[in-house]
Design an enzyme around this catalytic site. Structure first.
Site, PDB file in Angstrom:
ATOM      1  N   PHE A  37      41.429  24.207  17.688  1.00 27.24           N
ATOM      2  CA  PHE A  37      40.977  24.062  19.082  1.00 27.24           C
ATOM      3  C   PHE A  37      42.210  23.848  19.939  1.00 27.24           C
ATOM      4  CE2 PHE A  37      39.614  21.180  22.547  1.00 27.24           C
ATOM      5  CZ  PHE A  37      38.424  21.768  22.999  1.00 27.24           C
ATOM      6  N   GLU A  58      42.132  13.210  21.753  1.00 25.08           N
ATOM      7  CA  GLU A  58      40.725  13.235  22.195  1.00 25.08           C
ATOM      8  C   GLU A  58      40.487  12.339  23.404  1.00 25.08           C
ATOM      9  OE1 GLU A  58      38.279  15.006  21.188  1.00 25.08           O
ATOM     10  OE2 GLU A  58      38.744  15.702  19.184  1.00 25.08           O
TER      11      GLU A  58
HETATM   12  P1  TGC Z   1      36.445  16.548  36.218  1.00 31.11           P
HETATM   13  O1  TGC Z   1      36.491  17.108  37.593  1.00 31.11           O
HETATM   14  O2  TGC Z   1      36.134  15.107  36.037  1.00 31.11           O
HETATM   15  O3  TGC Z   1      35.392  17.380  35.343  1.00 31.11           O
HETATM   16  C1  TGC Z   1      35.373  18.786  35.339  1.00 31.11           C
HETATM   17  C2  TGC Z   1      33.931  19.163  35.035  1.00 31.11           C
HETATM   18  O4  TGC Z   1      33.593  18.735  33.720  1.00 31.11           O
HETATM   19  C3  TGC Z   1      32.514  17.784  33.761  1.00 31.11           C
HETATM   20  N1  TGC Z   1      32.840  16.760  32.760  1.00 31.11           N
HETATM   21  C4  TGC Z   1      32.261  16.742  31.566  1.00 31.11           C
HETATM   22  N2  TGC Z   1      31.299  17.520  31.027  1.00 31.11           N
HETATM   23  C5  TGC Z   1      30.922  17.246  29.762  1.00 31.11           C
HETATM   24  N3  TGC Z   1      31.485  16.254  29.041  1.00 31.11           N
HETATM   25  C6  TGC Z   1      32.451  15.465  29.535  1.00 31.11           C
HETATM   26  N4  TGC Z   1      33.004  14.512  28.789  1.00 31.11           N
HETATM   27  C7  TGC Z   1      32.885  15.703  30.856  1.00 31.11           C
HETATM   28  N5  TGC Z   1      33.822  15.129  31.660  1.00 31.11           N
HETATM   29  C8  TGC Z   1      33.771  15.801  32.825  1.00 31.11           C
HETATM   30  C9  TGC Z   1      32.488  17.276  35.192  1.00 31.11           C
HETATM   31  O5  TGC Z   1      31.203  16.834  35.542  1.00 31.11           O
HETATM   32  C10 TGC Z   1      32.895  18.518  35.948  1.00 31.11           C
HETATM   33  O6  TGC Z   1      31.783  19.376  35.998  1.00 31.11           O
HETATM   34  P2  TGC Z   1      31.575  20.376  37.222  1.00 31.11           P
HETATM   35  O7  TGC Z   1      30.212  20.955  37.016  1.00 31.11           O
HETATM   36  O8  TGC Z   1      31.680  19.531  38.466  1.00 31.11           O
HETATM   37  O9  TGC Z   1      32.657  21.396  37.147  1.00 31.11           O
HETATM   38  O10 TGC Z   1      37.776  16.974  35.485  1.00 31.11           O
HETATM   39  P3  TGC Z   1      39.244  16.424  35.617  1.00 31.11           P
HETATM   40  O11 TGC Z   1      40.161  17.607  35.553  1.00 31.11           O
HETATM   41  O12 TGC Z   1      39.366  15.509  36.811  1.00 31.11           O
HETATM   42  O13 TGC Z   1      39.474  15.601  34.247  1.00 31.11           O
HETATM   43  C11 TGC Z   1      38.750  14.525  33.900  1.00 31.11           C
HETATM   44  C12 TGC Z   1      39.325  13.894  32.603  1.00 31.11           C
HETATM   45  C13 TGC Z   1      40.689  13.296  32.854  1.00 31.11           C
HETATM   46  C14 TGC Z   1      38.375  12.789  32.198  1.00 31.11           C
HETATM   47  C15 TGC Z   1      39.392  14.951  31.503  1.00 31.11           C
HETATM   48  O14 TGC Z   1      40.281  15.941  31.788  1.00 31.11           O
HETATM   49  C16 TGC Z   1      39.760  14.396  30.149  1.00 31.11           C
HETATM   50  O15 TGC Z   1      38.869  13.994  29.399  1.00 31.11           O
HETATM   51  N6  TGC Z   1      41.071  14.373  29.749  1.00 31.11           N
HETATM   52  C17 TGC Z   1      41.462  14.066  28.383  1.00 31.11           C
HETATM   53  C18 TGC Z   1      41.777  15.346  27.665  1.00 31.11           C
HETATM   54  C19 TGC Z   1      41.477  15.282  26.199  1.00 31.11           C
HETATM   55  O16 TGC Z   1      40.702  14.499  25.727  1.00 31.11           O
HETATM   56  N7  TGC Z   1      42.080  16.189  25.456  1.00 31.11           N
HETATM   57  C20 TGC Z   1      41.765  16.296  24.059  1.00 31.11           C
HETATM   58  C21 TGC Z   1      42.349  17.573  23.486  1.00 31.11           C
HETATM   59  S1  TGC Z   1      41.648  18.032  21.958  1.00 31.11           S
HETATM   60  C22 TGC Z   1      42.209  16.907  20.883  1.00 31.11           C
HETATM   61  O17 TGC Z   1      42.852  15.961  21.160  1.00 31.11           O
HETATM   62  C23 TGC Z   1      41.815  17.182  19.489  1.00 31.11           C
HETATM   63  S2  TGC Z   1      42.400  16.059  18.334  1.00 31.11           S
HETATM   64  C24 TGC Z   1      41.566  16.710  17.056  1.00 31.11           C
HETATM   65  C25 TGC Z   1      41.608  15.965  15.822  1.00 31.11           C
HETATM   66  O18 TGC Z   1      42.592  16.156  15.075  1.00 31.11           O
HETATM   67  O19 TGC Z   1      40.597  15.233  15.526  1.00 31.11           O
HETATM   68  P1  FAD Z   2      49.974  12.233  28.460  1.00 32.70           P
HETATM   69  O1  FAD Z   2      48.779  12.886  29.061  1.00 32.70           O
HETATM   70  O2  FAD Z   2      51.316  12.666  28.946  1.00 32.70           O
HETATM   71  O3  FAD Z   2      49.848  10.658  28.633  1.00 32.70           O
HETATM   72  C1  FAD Z   2      50.973   9.780  28.502  1.00 32.70           C
HETATM   73  C2  FAD Z   2      50.535   8.363  28.873  1.00 32.70           C
HETATM   74  O4  FAD Z   2      50.065   8.345  30.219  1.00 32.70           O
HETATM   75  C3  FAD Z   2      49.371   7.837  28.026  1.00 32.70           C
HETATM   76  O5  FAD Z   2      49.552   6.458  27.801  1.00 32.70           O
HETATM   77  C4  FAD Z   2      48.174   8.041  28.922  1.00 32.70           C
HETATM   78  O6  FAD Z   2      47.104   7.160  28.635  1.00 32.70           O
HETATM   79  C5  FAD Z   2      48.784   7.743  30.274  1.00 32.70           C
HETATM   80  N1  FAD Z   2      48.033   8.368  31.374  1.00 32.70           N
HETATM   81  C6  FAD Z   2      47.666   9.662  31.488  1.00 32.70           C
HETATM   82  N2  FAD Z   2      46.986   9.861  32.619  1.00 32.70           N
HETATM   83  C7  FAD Z   2      46.901   8.649  33.235  1.00 32.70           C
HETATM   84  C8  FAD Z   2      46.306   8.194  34.454  1.00 32.70           C
HETATM   85  N3  FAD Z   2      45.623   9.031  35.248  1.00 32.70           N
HETATM   86  N4  FAD Z   2      46.428   6.904  34.782  1.00 32.70           N
HETATM   87  C9  FAD Z   2      47.098   6.036  33.967  1.00 32.70           C
HETATM   88  N5  FAD Z   2      47.693   6.405  32.790  1.00 32.70           N
HETATM   89  C10 FAD Z   2      47.581   7.696  32.442  1.00 32.70           C
HETATM   90  N6  FAD Z   2      45.082  18.670  21.445  1.00 32.70           N
HETATM   91  C11 FAD Z   2      44.340  19.804  21.305  1.00 32.70           C
HETATM   92  O7  FAD Z   2      44.053  20.498  22.270  1.00 32.70           O
HETATM   93  N7  FAD Z   2      43.912  20.191  20.072  1.00 32.70           N
HETATM   94  C12 FAD Z   2      44.201  19.492  18.945  1.00 32.70           C
HETATM   95  O8  FAD Z   2      43.778  19.866  17.849  1.00 32.70           O
HETATM   96  C13 FAD Z   2      45.000  18.312  19.080  1.00 32.70           C
HETATM   97  N8  FAD Z   2      45.372  17.608  17.969  1.00 32.70           N
HETATM   98  C14 FAD Z   2      46.278  16.587  18.094  1.00 32.70           C
HETATM   99  C15 FAD Z   2      46.833  16.026  16.946  1.00 32.70           C
HETATM  100  C16 FAD Z   2      47.800  15.041  17.066  1.00 32.70           C
HETATM  101  C17 FAD Z   2      48.464  14.508  15.827  1.00 32.70           C
HETATM  102  C18 FAD Z   2      48.166  14.546  18.347  1.00 32.70           C
HETATM  103  C19 FAD Z   2      49.170  13.441  18.492  1.00 32.70           C
HETATM  104  C20 FAD Z   2      47.620  15.102  19.477  1.00 32.70           C
HETATM  105  C21 FAD Z   2      46.697  16.143  19.379  1.00 32.70           C
HETATM  106  N9  FAD Z   2      46.209  16.809  20.514  1.00 32.70           N
HETATM  107  C22 FAD Z   2      45.425  17.929  20.383  1.00 32.70           C
HETATM  108  C23 FAD Z   2      46.723  16.455  21.835  1.00 32.70           C
HETATM  109  C24 FAD Z   2      46.069  15.226  22.440  1.00 32.70           C
HETATM  110  O9  FAD Z   2      44.798  15.502  22.901  1.00 32.70           O
HETATM  111  C25 FAD Z   2      46.974  14.733  23.577  1.00 32.70           C
HETATM  112  O10 FAD Z   2      48.111  14.182  22.977  1.00 32.70           O
HETATM  113  C26 FAD Z   2      46.274  13.704  24.456  1.00 32.70           C
HETATM  114  O11 FAD Z   2      45.241  14.300  25.191  1.00 32.70           O
HETATM  115  C27 FAD Z   2      47.247  13.010  25.406  1.00 32.70           C
HETATM  116  O12 FAD Z   2      48.069  13.920  26.047  1.00 32.70           O
HETATM  117  P2  FAD Z   2      49.673  13.712  26.051  1.00 32.70           P
HETATM  118  O13 FAD Z   2      50.096  13.441  24.673  1.00 32.70           O
HETATM  119  O14 FAD Z   2      50.261  14.874  26.734  1.00 32.70           O
HETATM  120  O15 FAD Z   2      49.917  12.383  26.864  1.00 32.70           O
END
Ligand code: TGC
Ligand code: FAD
Length: 390
Positions: free
Chosen positions: A135, A369
């Site tokens: 992903f 996540e």
């Molecule tokens: P924002 O304007 O708040 O939202 C955009 C649209 O999305 C809707 N929405 C959601 N819908 C479903 N589930 C949720 N959790 C949702 N959160 C928001 C929202 O209602 C809106 O809808 P619409 O209809 O108005 O367009 O978006 P934003 O750009 O301001 O961002 C909000 C924020 C910061 C919370 C979001 O970007 C976020 O969650 N950031 C964190 C990113 C993250 O978690 N990345 C993970 C990458 S994958 C990963 O880490 C895999 S690790 C895998 C592993 O090894 O297990």
């Molecule tokens: P940043 O976004 O640069 O954040 C840095 C710091 O700033 C953090 O402390 C954060 O909490 C803080 N911060 C950010 N925004 C704010 C705010 N608005 N206010 C205050 N503080 C804030 N991603 C994928 O897409 N797919 C994967 O499979 C996946 N696997 C991963 C596996 C590993 C081992 C790791 C380490 C990461 C993985 N990720 C994956 C990425 C992961 O989702 C990101 O690392 C995570 O979302 C945070 O982004 P960043 O590391 O760029 O930190």
């Protein structure tokens, strides 16, 4: 106290809430892990590798996309899915990650947003672990703010052109396909991209000090021609990607409780055998205080996730509730792992004990996540009505 499937002290009698089928699934997964994965995990962690041979075995057990229905998928209930995640992470967060990504972040978006052809072709293969996926949402600059992504897909008539790069992608180097999120003229969309296409470079990220028994990769897309059929047709903006994250974050919340229990049990056993000042370590008040606080916090998380699972089973779980679970459970597990490492003394830094491995892994789980801060901000927005992300 009720019969414990776990050596963890079940003060809230959580085990008694599980049906015989759920307990059977938990027990089967635990036995499978003890037999097939535990013997490999220390070496996998040392060599920074993932034991890929276990993936088809996990597929055969119905652990991939276990909560999904149709297409020959297992269709487990939500608590059973949670228990699977918990048992996987009791072993190692990297093992749970591989399954989280495959099920929640590859099979779920296919199931939810894919065409019938995409589903019938890929879902059975992915479920069996014959094919692996990843992903790709995060990029090098600011994973917390995926809407700022730079990766683009341009419509060229008979094909699309994909350009950009993705970072930190779990399973990248062992994947046949990637769910790639990219900007188009119609906003962010998801694409199912075969990783063998010319112009794609998948680079393993080396020298991690956390989640070492997991493959993490960078995906580089240099003007890649991808077929029109790659589009996941029902994706609609960033919210489709975030919907996938809800599934994965929920599984993580269950999973980390397994890691916390594993550390707790290891530390508890250590205190019963360690003699200091002519007494077992377990007989000191300060140590009992640490154990009591940890058992309490783990129990609180168990109750929380069980309740939220009931709500999810009713299809009423909201994203902010998932954020609550991810934030509370991961922070709890990290604190428990740190305290257990302390209780183990110097032994706690050795890899023959699992606690330090869990502790290091949980640092990643705290960040991916959605970082702990991001989930607190989501909760803050829910409570006050005011977003404080920017
Ligand atoms: P924002 O304007 O708040 O939202 C955009 C649209 O999305 C809707 N929405 C959601 N819908 C479903 N589930 C949720 N959790 C949702 N959160 C928001 C929202 O209602 C809106 O809808 P619409 O209809 O108005 O367009 O978006 P934003 O750009 O301001 O961002 C909000 C924020 C910061 C919370 C979001 O970007 C976020 O969650 N950031 C964190 C990113 C993250 O978690 N990345 C993970 C990458 S994958 C990963 O880490 C895999 S690790 C895998 C592993 O090894 O297990
Ligand atoms: P940043 O976004 O640069 O954040 C840095 C710091 O700033 C953090 O402390 C954060 O909490 C803080 N911060 C950010 N925004 C704010 C705010 N608005 N206010 C205050 N503080 C804030 N991603 C994928 O897409 N797919 C994967 O499979 C996946 N696997 C991963 C596996 C590993 C081992 C790791 C380490 C990461 C993985 N990720 C994956 C990425 C992961 O989702 C990101 O690392 C995570 O979302 C945070 O982004 P960043 O590391 O760029 O930190």
């Amino acid at each position: 106290m009720s019969r414990f499937i776990s050596p963890f002290p079940d003060f809230a009698e959580i085990d008694s809430l599980f049906t015989p089928e759920q307990m059977q699934i938990q027990s089967a997964v635990r036995q499978f892990i003890q037999r097939e994965i535990e013997p490999l995990i220390i070496n996998a962690y040392r060599t920074e590798d993932f034991p890929v041979s276990i993936l088809p075995k996990m597929g055969a057990m119905g652990l991939m996309g276990s909560f999904l229905t149709g297409y020959g998928l297992p269709g487990m209930d939500i608590v059973s899915y949670g228990l699977v995640m918990k048992e996987l992470e009791r072993c190692d967060s990297g093992v749970r990650s591989a399954v989280s990504v495959q099920g929640a972040l590859v099979m779920f978006p296919l199931h939810e947003f894919g065409s019938e052809e995409q589903k019938t072709h890929w879902l059975p293969r992915l479920a069996k672990g014959e094919s692996i996926g990843c992903f790709a949402l995060s990029e090098s600059e600011g994973g917390s703010d995926p809407s700022a992504m730079k990766t683009t897909v341009v419509d060229k008539g008979d094909h699309y052109l994909l350009t950009g790069s993705k970072m930190w992608i779990t399973n990248g180097n062992i994947s046949e396909i990637a769910v790639v999120w990219a900007k188009t003229v119609n906003g962010i969309r998801g694409f199912l991209v075969p990783l063998k296409l010319p112009g794609i470079n998948v680079v393993k990220m080396q020298n991690k000090l956390s989640l070492r028994a997991s493959i993490t990769s960078e995906l580089i897309f240099d003007q890649v021609r991808i077929p029109k059929s790659s589009l996941l047709p029902k994706t609609e903006g960033l919210k489709s990607a975030l919907q996938c994250l809800n599934q994965a974050r929920f599984g993580i919340s269950w999973g980390v409780i397994g890691a916390a229990e594993a550390c707790f049990v290891e530390a508890l056993n250590f205190t019963k055998n360690r003699i200091l000042f002519n007494k077992t370590l377990s007989s000191f008040q300060l140590v009992q205080r640490k154990l009591a606080i940890m058992a309490t916090k783990i129990t609180q998380s168990q109750l929380l996730i069980y309740r939220l699972s009931q709500i999810k089973e009713q299809k009423k779980l909201q994203p902010a509730q998932v954020s609550l679970a991810k934030q509370v459970c991961v922070e709890m597990a990290l604190e428990v792992a740190r305290t257990c490492r302390d209780i183990l003394g110097a032994n706690g830094i050795m890899d023959e004990y699992k606690t330090m491995r869990h502790l290091c892994n949980l640092e990643t789980v705290y960040t991916y996540e959605g970082t702990n801060d991001i989930h607190l901000l989501i909760l803050g927005q829910e409570i006050t009505g005011t977003p404080a992300f920017f």
